[in-house]
Scaffold this motif. Structure first.
Motif, PDB file in Angstrom:
ATOM      1  N   SER A 197      22.184   5.453 -16.464  1.00 30.78           N
ATOM      2  CA  SER A 197      20.750   4.427 -17.319  1.00 30.78           C
ATOM      3  C   SER A 197      19.807   3.598 -16.424  1.00 30.78           C
ATOM      4  O   SER A 197      18.768   3.725 -16.020  1.00 30.78           O
ATOM      5  CB  SER A 197      20.974   3.910 -18.792  1.00 30.78           C
ATOM      6  N   ASP A 198      20.075   3.352 -15.503  1.00 36.07           N
ATOM      7  CA  ASP A 198      19.411   2.503 -14.416  1.00 36.07           C
ATOM      8  C   ASP A 198      18.544   3.707 -13.485  1.00 36.07           C
ATOM      9  O   ASP A 198      18.193   2.616 -12.888  1.00 36.07           O
ATOM     10  CB  ASP A 198      20.267   1.334 -13.927  1.00 36.07           C
ATOM     11  N   GLY A 199      18.807   4.510 -13.424  1.00 36.70           N
ATOM     12  CA  GLY A 199      18.680   5.171 -12.872  1.00 36.70           C
ATOM     13  C   GLY A 199      19.080   5.855 -11.415  1.00 36.70           C
ATOM     14  O   GLY A 199      18.677   6.368 -10.103  1.00 36.70           O
ATOM     15  N   ARG A 200      19.701   4.958 -10.735  1.00 30.29           N
ATOM     16  CA  ARG A 200      21.021   5.386  -9.769  1.00 30.29           C
ATOM     17  C   ARG A 200      21.671   6.704 -10.586  1.00 30.29           C
ATOM     18  O   ARG A 200      22.390   6.718 -10.945  1.00 30.29           O
ATOM     19  CB  ARG A 200      22.099   4.285  -9.578  1.00 30.29           C
ATOM     20  N   LEU A 244      37.905  15.899  -2.776  1.00 28.68           N
ATOM     21  CA  LEU A 244      38.147  15.416  -1.761  1.00 28.68           C
ATOM     22  C   LEU A 244      37.374  12.945  -1.604  1.00 28.68           C
ATOM     23  O   LEU A 244      36.831  12.524  -2.411  1.00 28.68           O
ATOM     24  CB  LEU A 244      36.470  15.013  -0.975  1.00 28.68           C
ATOM     25  N   PRO A 245      39.732  13.149  -2.640  1.00 25.88           N
ATOM     26  CA  PRO A 245      39.093  11.406  -2.979  1.00 25.88           C
ATOM     27  C   PRO A 245      38.745  10.902  -2.695  1.00 25.88           C
ATOM     28  O   PRO A 245      39.145  11.018  -0.978  1.00 25.88           O
ATOM     29  CB  PRO A 245      40.460  11.436  -3.852  1.00 25.88           C
ATOM     30  N   GLY A 246      37.399   9.884  -2.631  1.00 25.51           N
ATOM     31  CA  GLY A 246      37.139   8.677  -1.736  1.00 25.51           C
ATOM     32  C   GLY A 246      36.068   8.952  -0.716  1.00 25.51           C
ATOM     33  O   GLY A 246      35.640   8.476  -0.344  1.00 25.51           O
ATOM     34  N   CYS A 247      35.375  10.194  -0.882  1.00 23.05           N
ATOM     35  CA  CYS A 247      34.039  10.696  -0.777  1.00 23.05           C
ATOM     36  C   CYS A 247      33.187  10.466  -1.640  1.00 23.05           C
ATOM     37  O   CYS A 247      32.730  11.041  -2.909  1.00 23.05           O
ATOM     38  CB  CYS A 247      34.303  12.225  -0.398  1.00 23.05           C
ATOM     39  N   VAL A 248      32.583   9.148  -1.478  1.00 23.74           N
ATOM     40  CA  VAL A 248      31.903   9.152  -2.159  1.00 23.74           C
ATOM     41  C   VAL A 248      30.385   8.823  -2.064  1.00 23.74           C
ATOM     42  O   VAL A 248      30.469   7.752  -0.898  1.00 23.74           O
ATOM     43  CB  VAL A 248      32.789   7.870  -3.477  1.00 23.74           C
ATOM     44  N   SER A 249      29.595   7.917  -2.843  1.00 22.01           N
ATOM     45  CA  SER A 249      27.946   7.738  -2.361  1.00 22.01           C
ATOM     46  C   SER A 249      27.247   7.252  -3.453  1.00 22.01           C
ATOM     47  O   SER A 249      27.680   7.528  -4.607  1.00 22.01           O
ATOM     48  CB  SER A 249      27.410   8.854  -1.399  1.00 22.01           C
ATOM     49  N   GLN A 250      26.182   6.703  -2.622  1.00 24.54           N
ATOM     50  CA  GLN A 250      25.187   6.604  -4.666  1.00 24.54           C
ATOM     51  C   GLN A 250      23.548   7.229  -3.516  1.00 24.54           C
ATOM     52  O   GLN A 250      23.190   6.486  -2.060  1.00 24.54           O
ATOM     53  CB  GLN A 250      25.707   5.341  -4.891  1.00 24.54           C
ATOM     54  N   ALA A 251      23.001   7.027  -4.411  1.00 27.60           N
ATOM     55  CA  ALA A 251      21.730   6.974  -4.240  1.00 27.60           C
ATOM     56  C   ALA A 251      20.602   6.573  -5.380  1.00 27.60           C
ATOM     57  O   ALA A 251      20.732   6.801  -6.525  1.00 27.60           O
ATOM     58  CB  ALA A 251      21.391   8.795  -3.525  1.00 27.60           C
ATOM     59  N   THR A 252      19.145   6.782  -5.232  1.00 31.12           N
ATOM     60  CA  THR A 252      18.183   6.485  -6.393  1.00 31.12           C
ATOM     61  C   THR A 252      17.474   7.848  -6.390  1.00 31.12           C
ATOM     62  O   THR A 252      16.355   8.038  -7.303  1.00 31.12           O
ATOM     63  CB  THR A 252      17.818   4.950  -6.095  1.00 31.12           C
ATOM     64  N   SER A 253      17.383   8.708  -6.240  1.00 26.62           N
ATOM     65  CA  SER A 253      16.752  10.302  -6.159  1.00 26.62           C
ATOM     66  C   SER A 253      17.905  11.474  -6.326  1.00 26.62           C
ATOM     67  O   SER A 253      18.610  11.165  -5.236  1.00 26.62           O
ATOM     68  CB  SER A 253      15.420  10.465  -5.757  1.00 26.62           C
TER      69      SER A 253
END
Length: 138
Positions: free
Chosen positions: A15-18, A26-35
């Motif tokens: 909800s905050d846009g992220r 693939l457990p542990g294969c993660v990331s994040q973004a804003t778009s």
């Protein structure tokens, strides 16, 4: 080892846009973004590094799930992400690794006064010591 891997990533839209990104296979294969655009880039980087690490560790790489088999929560979407491994392997092979070394103060001072490039000198000395002619073949 394959030259190309395709895995589904789940983009979780907060909800905050992220955007939280994970790979169900693939457990542990993660990331994040804003778009979305940044998400695809970050997901690709995460997948490439994760697969490279698995190859280096000798881990077996699972078969990817079918998109239709992934259960999604509200606010989630699947995106197919590709990792082209020859490019990743070449980049990682050429990546510089930082090493710390210890020298007597007087030797460091004398070398700096002569403009010694410590990295080049150490690389050349190691190659010579190991008998390596072609810098990428060992």
């Amino acid at each position: 080892m394959q030259d190309r891997y395709n895995f589904p990533a789940v983009f979780h839209y907060n909800s905050d846009g992220r955007i939280g990104i994970y790979f169900p296979d693939l457990p542990g294969c993660v990331s994040q973004a804003t778009s979305d655009e940044e998400g695809i880039k970050k997901a690709t980087e995460a997948l490439e590094l994760h697969i490279f690490g698995m190859e280096e560790d000798g881990d077996s790489i699972p078969d990817p799930s079918r998109l239709s088999d992934i259960d999604l929560e509200p606010g989630e979407r699947t995106v197919m992400i590709s990792a082209i491994m020859p490019l990743v392997r070449d980049a990682m092979e050429s990546k510089a690794i930082k090493k710390t070394l210890t020298l007597p103060y007087w030797l460091n001072r004398a070398a700096e006064a002569k403009g010694v490039n410590f990295s080049a000198l150490l690389q050349n000395a190691i190659r010579e010591n190991l008998g390596i002619q072609d810098e990428r073949r060992y």
